[in-house]
Scaffold this motif. Structure first.
Motif, PDB file in Angstrom:
ATOM      1  N   ASP A  37      36.095  34.768  38.794  1.00  0.00           N
ATOM      2  CA  ASP A  37      36.280  33.461  38.154  1.00  0.00           C
ATOM      3  C   ASP A  37      37.711  33.280  37.670  1.00  0.00           C
ATOM      4  O   ASP A  37      38.305  32.205  37.819  1.00  0.00           O
ATOM      5  N   ASP A  38      38.279  34.333  37.075  1.00  0.00           N
ATOM      6  CA  ASP A  38      39.650  34.235  36.581  1.00  0.00           C
ATOM      7  C   ASP A  38      40.642  34.015  37.713  1.00  0.00           C
ATOM      8  O   ASP A  38      41.577  33.213  37.591  1.00  0.00           O
ATOM      9  N   LEU A  39      40.452  34.730  38.808  1.00  0.00           N
ATOM     10  CA  LEU A  39      41.359  34.568  39.944  1.00  0.00           C
ATOM     11  C   LEU A  39      41.273  33.160  40.513  1.00  0.00           C
ATOM     12  O   LEU A  39      42.294  32.564  40.893  1.00  0.00           O
ATOM     13  N   ASN A  40      40.086  32.609  40.578  1.00  0.00           N
ATOM     14  CA  ASN A  40      39.936  31.235  41.059  1.00  0.00           C
ATOM     15  C   ASN A  40      40.663  30.261  40.136  1.00  0.00           C
ATOM     16  O   ASN A  40      41.298  29.305  40.599  1.00  0.00           O
ATOM     17  N   SER A  41      40.574  30.488  38.822  1.00  0.00           N
ATOM     18  CA  SER A  41      41.274  29.621  37.869  1.00  0.00           C
ATOM     19  C   SER A  41      42.788  29.737  38.033  1.00  0.00           C
ATOM     20  O   SER A  41      43.510  28.734  37.994  1.00  0.00           O
ATOM     21  N   LEU A  42      43.273  30.951  38.226  1.00  0.00           N
ATOM     22  CA  LEU A  42      44.720  31.156  38.397  1.00  0.00           C
ATOM     23  C   LEU A  42      45.227  30.515  39.679  1.00  0.00           C
ATOM     24  O   LEU A  42      46.376  30.057  39.738  1.00  0.00           O
ATOM     25  N   ARG A  43      44.395  30.462  40.693  1.00  0.00           N
ATOM     26  CA  ARG A  43      44.813  29.849  41.961  1.00  0.00           C
ATOM     27  C   ARG A  43      45.066  28.350  41.821  1.00  0.00           C
ATOM     28  O   ARG A  43      45.743  27.764  42.672  1.00  0.00           O
ATOM     29  N   HIS A  44      44.544  27.720  40.783  1.00  0.00           N
ATOM     30  CA  HIS A  44      44.853  26.307  40.548  1.00  0.00           C
ATOM     31  C   HIS A  44      46.305  26.118  40.120  1.00  0.00           C
ATOM     32  O   HIS A  44      46.836  25.001  40.180  1.00  0.00           O
ATOM     33  N   LEU A  45      46.957  27.204  39.703  1.00  0.00           N
ATOM     34  CA  LEU A  45      48.360  27.142  39.301  1.00  0.00           C
ATOM     35  C   LEU A  45      49.306  27.501  40.430  1.00  0.00           C
ATOM     36  O   LEU A  45      50.506  27.238  40.344  1.00  0.00           O
ATOM     37  N   GLY A  46      48.807  28.141  41.478  1.00  0.00           N
ATOM     38  CA  GLY A  46      49.643  28.550  42.601  1.00  0.00           C
ATOM     39  C   GLY A  46      48.882  29.490  43.510  1.00  0.00           C
ATOM     40  O   GLY A  46      47.911  30.130  43.096  1.00  0.00           O
ATOM     41  N   SER A  47      49.320  29.575  44.745  1.00  0.00           N
ATOM     42  CA  SER A  47      48.622  30.415  45.718  1.00  0.00           C
ATOM     43  C   SER A  47      49.135  31.856  45.656  1.00  0.00           C
ATOM     44  O   SER A  47      50.308  32.108  45.390  1.00  0.00           O
ATOM     45  N   PHE A  48      48.231  32.798  45.848  1.00  0.00           N
ATOM     46  CA  PHE A  48      48.582  34.209  45.914  1.00  0.00           C
ATOM     47  C   PHE A  48      47.414  34.957  46.550  1.00  0.00           C
ATOM     48  O   PHE A  48      46.280  34.466  46.600  1.00  0.00           O
ATOM     49  N   THR A  49      47.714  36.152  47.054  1.00  0.00           N
ATOM     50  CA  THR A  49      46.695  37.024  47.628  1.00  0.00           C
ATOM     51  C   THR A  49      46.420  38.147  46.635  1.00  0.00           C
ATOM     52  O   THR A  49      47.317  38.963  46.361  1.00  0.00           O
ATOM     53  N   PRO A  50      45.230  38.206  46.048  1.00  0.00           N
ATOM     54  CA  PRO A  50      44.955  39.222  45.025  1.00  0.00           C
ATOM     55  C   PRO A  50      45.182  40.638  45.528  1.00  0.00           C
ATOM     56  O   PRO A  50      44.809  40.981  46.653  1.00  0.00           O
ATOM     57  N   GLY A  51      45.826  41.448  44.685  1.00  0.00           N
ATOM     58  CA  GLY A  51      46.084  42.838  45.023  1.00  0.00           C
ATOM     59  C   GLY A  51      44.958  43.752  44.569  1.00  0.00           C
ATOM     60  O   GLY A  51      43.788  43.465  44.813  1.00  0.00           O
ATOM     61  N   ARG A  52      45.317  44.818  43.875  1.00  0.00           N
ATOM     62  CA  ARG A  52      44.324  45.822  43.475  1.00  0.00           C
ATOM     63  C   ARG A  52      43.695  45.449  42.138  1.00  0.00           C
ATOM     64  O   ARG A  52      44.303  45.637  41.075  1.00  0.00           O
ATOM     65  N   PHE A  53      42.475  44.927  42.197  1.00  0.00           N
ATOM     66  CA  PHE A  53      41.730  44.575  41.000  1.00  0.00           C
ATOM     67  C   PHE A  53      40.423  45.357  40.958  1.00  0.00           C
ATOM     68  O   PHE A  53      39.765  45.532  41.985  1.00  0.00           O
ATOM     69  N   ILE A  54      40.055  45.813  39.774  1.00  0.00           N
ATOM     70  CA  ILE A  54      38.831  46.580  39.566  1.00  0.00           C
ATOM     71  C   ILE A  54      37.922  45.779  38.646  1.00  0.00           C
ATOM     72  O   ILE A  54      38.327  45.386  37.545  1.00  0.00           O
ATOM     73  N   GLU A  55      36.699  45.526  39.101  1.00  0.00           N
ATOM     74  CA  GLU A  55      35.750  44.692  38.370  1.00  0.00           C
ATOM     75  C   GLU A  55      34.818  45.550  37.523  1.00  0.00           C
ATOM     76  O   GLU A  55      34.046  46.362  38.050  1.00  0.00           O
ATOM     77  N   ILE A  56      34.897  45.383  36.216  1.00  0.00           N
ATOM     78  CA  ILE A  56      34.070  46.166  35.295  1.00  0.00           C
ATOM     79  C   ILE A  56      32.587  45.938  35.536  1.00  0.00           C
ATOM     80  O   ILE A  56      31.778  46.876  35.453  1.00  0.00           O
ATOM     81  N   GLN A  57      32.191  44.714  35.828  1.00  0.00           N
ATOM     82  CA  GLN A  57      30.779  44.426  36.020  1.00  0.00           C
ATOM     83  C   GLN A  57      30.191  45.237  37.171  1.00  0.00           C
ATOM     84  O   GLN A  57      29.022  45.624  37.119  1.00  0.00           O
ATOM     85  N   GLU A  58      30.993  45.504  38.181  1.00  0.00           N
ATOM     86  CA  GLU A  58      30.515  46.335  39.288  1.00  0.00           C
ATOM     87  C   GLU A  58      30.404  47.796  38.868  1.00  0.00           C
ATOM     88  O   GLU A  58      29.465  48.502  39.266  1.00  0.00           O
ATOM     89  N   LEU A  59      31.343  48.266  38.051  1.00  0.00           N
ATOM     90  CA  LEU A  59      31.340  49.669  37.637  1.00  0.00           C
ATOM     91  C   LEU A  59      30.170  49.989  36.713  1.00  0.00           C
ATOM     92  O   LEU A  59      29.542  51.048  36.845  1.00  0.00           O
TER      93      LEU A  59
END
Length: 217
Positions: free
Chosen positions: A109-131
């Motif tokens: 959700d955060d990455l989608n919100s940030l994409r409204h400010l500019g385009s980028f390809t997400p790098g190395r992110f670790i999702e706590i909910q999955e862990l």
């Protein structure tokens, strides 16, 4: 003695827990030059905790853009005021980095919100909910996960404050920094528990109020 954790933490217990707060240095970033220096420093660290804040919306059909990106190490947290500087090239560099562990919660959700400010390809992110699912924890909120793992409370009192205010209050800055820093603590504790297997999972069955215990192997 094994650490006791729960598949679902009792929310009624959270209010009585001691408060966890980030007690180190907090820096507010207001210019592209400050962002460049901050990103250079952050990408020299082994692990980062990240979170975002958005001005709350009380009008149906209107959504504010993300106002703040907070990025923390163990001892310093940078608060990037995106409503002032936008998504600078250096912040894009940070978000696209593939070398540093960047830990967050509900980051899709955060990455989608940030994409409204500019385009980028997400790098190395670790999702706590999955862990946490790998430990048998079913709660997905930062507050419940932190209470479950550490027996401490993350205050949410500033969550619905105005994140586009001209000058952030000390309480807002502390709230934002604590959320990002907490992600690092959770990440490291999950890795430790998985490696050592030194925990006991208590499974609460809500429909019968019964519990069962599954010991980690």
């Amino acid at each position: 003695m094994p650490k006791t954790i729960y598949n679902k933490f009792d929310k009624s217990l959270i209010a009585s827990l001691p408060v966890a707060e980030f007690g180190r240095r907090i820096i507010v970033v207001l210019t592209a030059g400050e962002a460049r220096r901050a990103v250079d420093f952050l990408l020299s660290r082994p692990v980062l905790g990240l979170d975002t804040e958005t001005r709350p919306n009380f009008t149906r059909g209107h959504q504010h853009r993300v106002s703040l990106l907070q990025v923390s190490t163990d001892d310093i947290c940078f608060l990037f005021r995106l409503n002032y500087i936008g998504l600078t090239p250096d912040l894009v560099r940070l978000l696209e980095d593939t070398t540093v562990d960047k830990v967050g919660l509900s980051w899709h959700d955060d990455l989608n919100s940030l994409r409204h400010l500019g385009s980028f390809t997400p790098g190395r992110f670790i999702e706590i909910q999955e862990l946490v699912r790998q430990l048998g924890i079913e709660d997905m909120s930062l507050q419940k996960i932190y209470a479950n793992l550490f027996g401490q409370k993350i205050s949410k009192r500033q969550q619905l404050s105005n994140w586009e205010v001209d000058v952030l209050s000390d309480r807002q800055k502390l709230y934002a920094a604590t959320d990002a820093w907490a992600c690092i603590n959770i990440y490291r504790e999950i890795l430790r528990l998985k490696k050592e297997g030194d925990y006991e999972l208590i499974v609460r069955k809500e429909e019968t109020d019964e519990t069962s215990i599954a010991k980690a192997r």
